[in-house]
Design a protein around this motif. Structure first.
Motif, PDB file in Angstrom:
ATOM      1  N   TYR A 267       0.811  -1.222   0.000  1.00  0.00           N
ATOM      2  CA  TYR A 267       0.000   0.000   0.000  1.00  0.00           C
ATOM      3  C   TYR A 267       0.850   1.281   0.000  1.00  0.00           C
ATOM      4  CZ  TYR A 267      -4.376  -2.433   0.049  1.00  0.00           C
ATOM      5  OH  TYR A 267      -5.455  -3.214  -0.331  1.00  0.00           O
ATOM      6  N   SER A 268       2.151   1.142   0.200  1.00  0.00           N
ATOM      7  CA  SER A 268       3.032   2.296   0.039  1.00  0.00           C
ATOM      8  C   SER A 268       3.595   2.369  -1.371  1.00  0.00           C
ATOM      9  CB  SER A 268       4.194   2.212   1.034  1.00  0.00           C
ATOM     10  OG  SER A 268       5.055   1.126   0.714  1.00  0.00           O
ATOM     11  N   GLY A 269       3.465   1.249  -2.123  1.00  0.00           N
ATOM     12  CA  GLY A 269       3.998   1.211  -3.476  1.00  0.00           C
ATOM     13  C   GLY A 269       5.394   0.623  -3.566  1.00  0.00           C
ATOM     14  N   ASP A 270       5.954   0.155  -2.440  1.00  0.00           N
ATOM     15  CA  ASP A 270       7.281  -0.466  -2.475  1.00  0.00           C
ATOM     16  C   ASP A 270       7.224  -1.851  -3.122  1.00  0.00           C
ATOM     17  OD1 ASP A 270       8.396   1.734  -1.231  1.00  0.00           O
ATOM     18  OD2 ASP A 270       8.161   0.910   0.783  1.00  0.00           O
ATOM     19  N   ILE A 271       6.091  -2.535  -2.970  1.00  0.00           N
ATOM     20  CA  ILE A 271       5.852  -3.803  -3.665  1.00  0.00           C
ATOM     21  C   ILE A 271       4.725  -3.567  -4.663  1.00  0.00           C
ATOM     22  CG2 ILE A 271       5.010  -6.173  -3.447  1.00  0.00           C
ATOM     23  CD1 ILE A 271       6.371  -6.381  -0.780  1.00  0.00           C
ATOM     24  N   THR A 272       4.996  -3.795  -5.928  1.00  0.00           N
ATOM     25  CA  THR A 272       3.993  -3.527  -6.966  1.00  0.00           C
ATOM     26  C   THR A 272       3.640  -4.755  -7.795  1.00  0.00           C
ATOM     27  OG1 THR A 272       5.739  -2.875  -8.514  1.00  0.00           O
ATOM     28  CG2 THR A 272       4.741  -1.120  -7.167  1.00  0.00           C
ATOM     29  N   LEU A 273       4.423  -5.825  -7.684  1.00  0.00           N
ATOM     30  CA  LEU A 273       4.207  -7.027  -8.496  1.00  0.00           C
ATOM     31  C   LEU A 273       3.995  -8.231  -7.593  1.00  0.00           C
ATOM     32  CD1 LEU A 273       7.073  -6.512 -11.119  1.00  0.00           C
ATOM     33  CD2 LEU A 273       4.640  -5.970 -11.420  1.00  0.00           C
ATOM     34  N   TRP A 274       3.091  -9.120  -8.024  1.00  0.00           N
ATOM     35  CA  TRP A 274       2.853 -10.340  -7.259  1.00  0.00           C
ATOM     36  C   TRP A 274       4.098 -11.226  -7.236  1.00  0.00           C
ATOM     37  CZ3 TRP A 274      -0.754 -10.846  -3.849  1.00  0.00           C
ATOM     38  CH2 TRP A 274      -1.957 -10.135  -4.002  1.00  0.00           C
ATOM     39  N   GLU A 275       4.923 -11.122  -8.267  1.00  0.00           N
ATOM     40  CA  GLU A 275       6.140 -11.921  -8.304  1.00  0.00           C
ATOM     41  C   GLU A 275       7.059 -11.598  -7.123  1.00  0.00           C
ATOM     42  OE1 GLU A 275       4.674 -10.615 -10.847  1.00  0.00           O
ATOM     43  OE2 GLU A 275       4.381 -12.286 -12.249  1.00  0.00           O
ATOM     44  N   GLY A 283       1.106 -10.679 -12.400  1.00  0.00           N
ATOM     45  CA  GLY A 283       1.513  -9.342 -12.821  1.00  0.00           C
ATOM     46  C   GLY A 283       1.426  -8.297 -11.732  1.00  0.00           C
ATOM     47  N   GLU A 284       0.952  -7.120 -12.122  1.00  0.00           N
ATOM     48  CA  GLU A 284       0.903  -5.975 -11.204  1.00  0.00           C
ATOM     49  C   GLU A 284      -0.168  -6.163 -10.137  1.00  0.00           C
ATOM     50  OE1 GLU A 284       0.432  -1.092 -11.414  1.00  0.00           O
ATOM     51  OE2 GLU A 284       0.296  -2.314 -13.226  1.00  0.00           O
ATOM     52  N   ILE A 285       0.132  -5.740  -8.927  1.00  0.00           N
ATOM     53  CA  ILE A 285      -0.833  -5.819  -7.828  1.00  0.00           C
ATOM     54  C   ILE A 285      -1.809  -4.652  -7.940  1.00  0.00           C
ATOM     55  CG2 ILE A 285      -1.149  -5.728  -5.328  1.00  0.00           C
ATOM     56  CD1 ILE A 285       1.641  -6.939  -5.043  1.00  0.00           C
ATOM     57  N   LEU A 286      -3.085  -4.951  -7.972  1.00  0.00           N
ATOM     58  CA  LEU A 286      -4.135  -3.930  -8.006  1.00  0.00           C
ATOM     59  C   LEU A 286      -4.662  -3.788  -6.582  1.00  0.00           C
ATOM     60  CD1 LEU A 286      -5.909  -2.020  -9.632  1.00  0.00           C
ATOM     61  CD2 LEU A 286      -7.391  -3.956 -10.185  1.00  0.00           C
ATOM     62  N   LEU A 300      -6.747   1.169   7.873  1.00  0.00           N
ATOM     63  CA  LEU A 300      -5.556   1.017   7.033  1.00  0.00           C
ATOM     64  C   LEU A 300      -4.533   2.099   7.355  1.00  0.00           C
ATOM     65  CD1 LEU A 300      -4.081  -0.360   4.645  1.00  0.00           C
ATOM     66  CD2 LEU A 300      -5.166   1.338   3.157  1.00  0.00           C
ATOM     67  N   ILE A 301      -4.994   3.322   7.525  1.00  0.00           N
ATOM     68  CA  ILE A 301      -4.073   4.428   7.831  1.00  0.00           C
ATOM     69  C   ILE A 301      -3.368   4.172   9.158  1.00  0.00           C
ATOM     70  CG2 ILE A 301      -3.966   6.882   8.409  1.00  0.00           C
ATOM     71  CD1 ILE A 301      -6.250   7.288   6.351  1.00  0.00           C
ATOM     72  N   ARG A 302      -4.111   3.656  10.155  1.00  0.00           N
ATOM     73  CA  ARG A 302      -3.477   3.328  11.437  1.00  0.00           C
ATOM     74  C   ARG A 302      -2.456   2.200  11.258  1.00  0.00           C
ATOM     75  NH1 ARG A 302      -8.745   4.318  13.239  1.00  0.00           N
ATOM     76  NH2 ARG A 302      -9.287   2.103  13.145  1.00  0.00           N
ATOM     77  N   LEU A 303      -2.799   1.226  10.420  1.00  0.00           N
ATOM     78  CA  LEU A 303      -1.872   0.118  10.178  1.00  0.00           C
ATOM     79  C   LEU A 303      -0.592   0.620   9.511  1.00  0.00           C
ATOM     80  CD1 LEU A 303      -1.425  -2.991  10.198  1.00  0.00           C
ATOM     81  CD2 LEU A 303      -2.421  -3.027   7.895  1.00  0.00           C
ATOM     82  N   MET A 304      -0.717   1.566   8.598  1.00  0.00           N
ATOM     83  CA  MET A 304       0.457   2.098   7.910  1.00  0.00           C
ATOM     84  C   MET A 304       1.374   2.851   8.874  1.00  0.00           C
ATOM     85  SD  MET A 304       0.151   1.058   4.805  1.00  0.00           S
ATOM     86  CE  MET A 304       1.300   2.049   3.849  1.00  0.00           C
ATOM     87  N   ASP A 305       0.815   3.352   9.967  1.00  0.00           N
ATOM     88  CA  ASP A 305       1.591   3.968  11.044  1.00  0.00           C
ATOM     89  C   ASP A 305       2.541   5.055  10.522  1.00  0.00           C
ATOM     90  OD1 ASP A 305       2.374   4.375  13.675  1.00  0.00           O
ATOM     91  OD2 ASP A 305       3.949   2.844  13.592  1.00  0.00           O
ATOM     92  N   PRO A 311      -1.818   6.639  -3.761  1.00  0.00           N
ATOM     93  CA  PRO A 311      -3.200   6.955  -4.138  1.00  0.00           C
ATOM     94  C   PRO A 311      -4.000   5.705  -4.493  1.00  0.00           C
ATOM     95  CG  PRO A 311      -1.669   8.459  -5.193  1.00  0.00           C
ATOM     96  CD  PRO A 311      -0.838   7.393  -4.559  1.00  0.00           C
ATOM     97  N   ALA A 312      -5.265   5.735  -4.159  1.00  0.00           N
ATOM     98  CA  ALA A 312      -6.148   4.596  -4.411  1.00  0.00           C
ATOM     99  C   ALA A 312      -6.542   4.536  -5.885  1.00  0.00           C
ATOM    100  CB  ALA A 312      -7.408   4.726  -3.565  1.00  0.00           C
ATOM    101  N   PRO A 313      -6.845   3.337  -6.389  1.00  0.00           N
ATOM    102  CA  PRO A 313      -7.435   3.249  -7.734  1.00  0.00           C
ATOM    103  C   PRO A 313      -8.715   4.066  -7.796  1.00  0.00           C
ATOM    104  CG  PRO A 313      -6.787   1.078  -6.950  1.00  0.00           C
ATOM    105  CD  PRO A 313      -6.648   2.004  -5.782  1.00  0.00           C
TER     106      PRO A 313
END
Length: 418
Positions: A267-275, A283-286, A300-305, A311-313
């Motif tokens: 959810y931060s965008g550091d991981i973008t692919l299922w691989e 492919g890409e994580i949606l 979710l915001i609390r979890l992200m700490d 940005p959301a889709p």
């Protein structure tokens, strides 16, 4: 009435035009009448398509582009036919080609729309809730006490509001404590005077503004806390039960377990692919999100700490005449999607066998693991009241924390505190 009159004139013009051409009298007038009638039909077809498609889904915008092009092609074709221009290939071949391309374009848009609509959506559906969990609906799923309620309120009833996912709980509270004639007519998110379901964001606004007396929600966002402070209202957050914050994927996704750190990285965008999670071929994580201010988005915001939240889709939604707004997309169960909600809503209320709840750090989100605290992202949910609450609101809150209120929470399928 007006449509009928126009339709009658269109038919009359067309018939008169055909007759004049057949009799070879006033042929120019006949051609004009036919052209006028055909043009009117095409314009009405375009307007109807615009209203039906463009106002209600984003694909209608592209669909209309094709319909406009097709309408113009047919208009030119009709003009050429009536005025004997079709003998020239330079005229009719481009027109027919353009019309065929437009038809293929429209068909393609429609097929893609059908495909997208066929993918299951996990979205909060109030109408289903009101039908299935309203206190006195036929075959209601709202639970009953095994005994007479120790608290009965007949006047000065506290107005209840809250989150969609918690509606089954406080609907059962109202059924146990309030008179039937006060709560048996809930039909919309506004409900009636005493039982509403306006979702988390609106519920927090309502209790601050005084249009609700007690709301049942997850912990507030920073914006919701700030809104209460700005209005000079002190809110009291009373935990009444516990629930798991869950993540889910398409049932065909081989992933079974995910770590909290990997969720944050997705959810931060550091991981973008299922691989990157050893899942091949997707492919890409949606990564779907919920609207700002909702209980699950705040979770979710609390979890992200404090970690960056990408940005959301988004999806474009048509509103009113030609207006387009961009809004957070509801979860679509694509094979490469991941989403989140609270356990009861995702597992019990939606009960969608095409999604799969994930273990978090090796722990599955069931009631036992929530109760014993082993599931890592369980959290309390609250009955939120104003500090200056009424006497009856205080009595209701006390009853909820007691044996009968807690038994309703447990029978509904949540984890009680006591």
């Amino acid at each position: 009435m007006i449509i009928n009159i126009i339709a009658a004139f269109v038919v009359a013009f067309f018939v008169i035009g055909i007759v004049l051409l057949y009799l070879k009298k006033l042929t120019l007038l006949g051609k004009i009448l036919i052209l006028l009638s055909v043009t009117t039909v095409l314009l009405f077809a375009l307007l109807y398509t615009s209203l039906v498609l463009a106002l209600f889904n984003v694909y209608g915008v592209y669909y209309i582009a094709g319909v406009i092009a097709l309408t113009l092609s047919l208009f030119v074709f009709t003009c050429s036919m009536l005025f004997n221009k079709l003998r020239k290939k330079v005229v009719y071949i481009p027109i027919i080609t353009a019309a065929v391309i437009c038809c293929m374009y429209i068909a393609g848009i429609r097929c893609y729309e059908v495909y997208i609509n066929s993918i299951p959506t996990l979205a909060e559906n109030d109408s289903i809730l009101f039908q299935e969990y309203a206190p006195y609906a036929e075959n209601t799923k709202a639970v009953n006490l095994n005994e007479e309620s120790k608290l009965k309120l007949n006047s000065d009833l506290p107005v209840m509001d809250g989150a969609t996912a918690l509606f089954p709980i406080y609907s059962a509270f109202a059924k146990a404590v309030y008179p039937k004639d006060k709560i048996d007519n809930i039909v919309s998110s506004d409900g009636n005077n005493y039982l509403k379901c306006n979702k988390t964001a609106a519920a927090y606004e309502n209790i601050v503004d005084g249009s609700a007396d007690i709301i049942f929600v997850a912990a507030p966002s920073e914006e919701q806390k700030k809104y209460a402070e700005e209005k000079g209202v002190e809110l009291v957050y009373t935990p009444i039960g516990k629930e798991a914050f869950v993540f889910f994927v398409n049932s065909r996704n081989p992933l079974e377990d995910i770590s909290v750190d990997n969720i944050k990285n997705i959810y931060s965008g550091d991981i973008t692919l299922w691989e990157q999670l050893d899942v091949q071929g997707l492919g890409e994580i949606l990564a779907y999100q919920r609207p700002e201010g909702s209980g699950s988005q705040s979770a979710l915001i609390r979890l992200m700490d404090g970690k960056y939240l990408k940005p959301a889709p988004k999806t474009n939604v048509m509103v009113t005449m030609g207006g387009i707004i961009e809004t957070t997309a509801d979860y679509k169960n694509h094979k490469n999607a991941i989403g989140y909600s609270f356990r009861f809503y995702a597992d019990e209320m939606v009960n969608n066998n095409q999604i799969k709840l994930l273990k978090i750090n090796g722990i599955y989100p069931n009631t036992d693991n929530i109760e014993n605290g082993s599931y890592p992202i369980s959290s309390e949910f609250y009955a939120v009241t104003r500090k200056d609450m009424s006497d009856n609101t205080g009595l209701l809150l006390e009853w909820i924390l007691g044996e009968q209120g807690q038994s309703i929470i447990e029978k509904t399928g949540y984890t009680p505190l006591n």
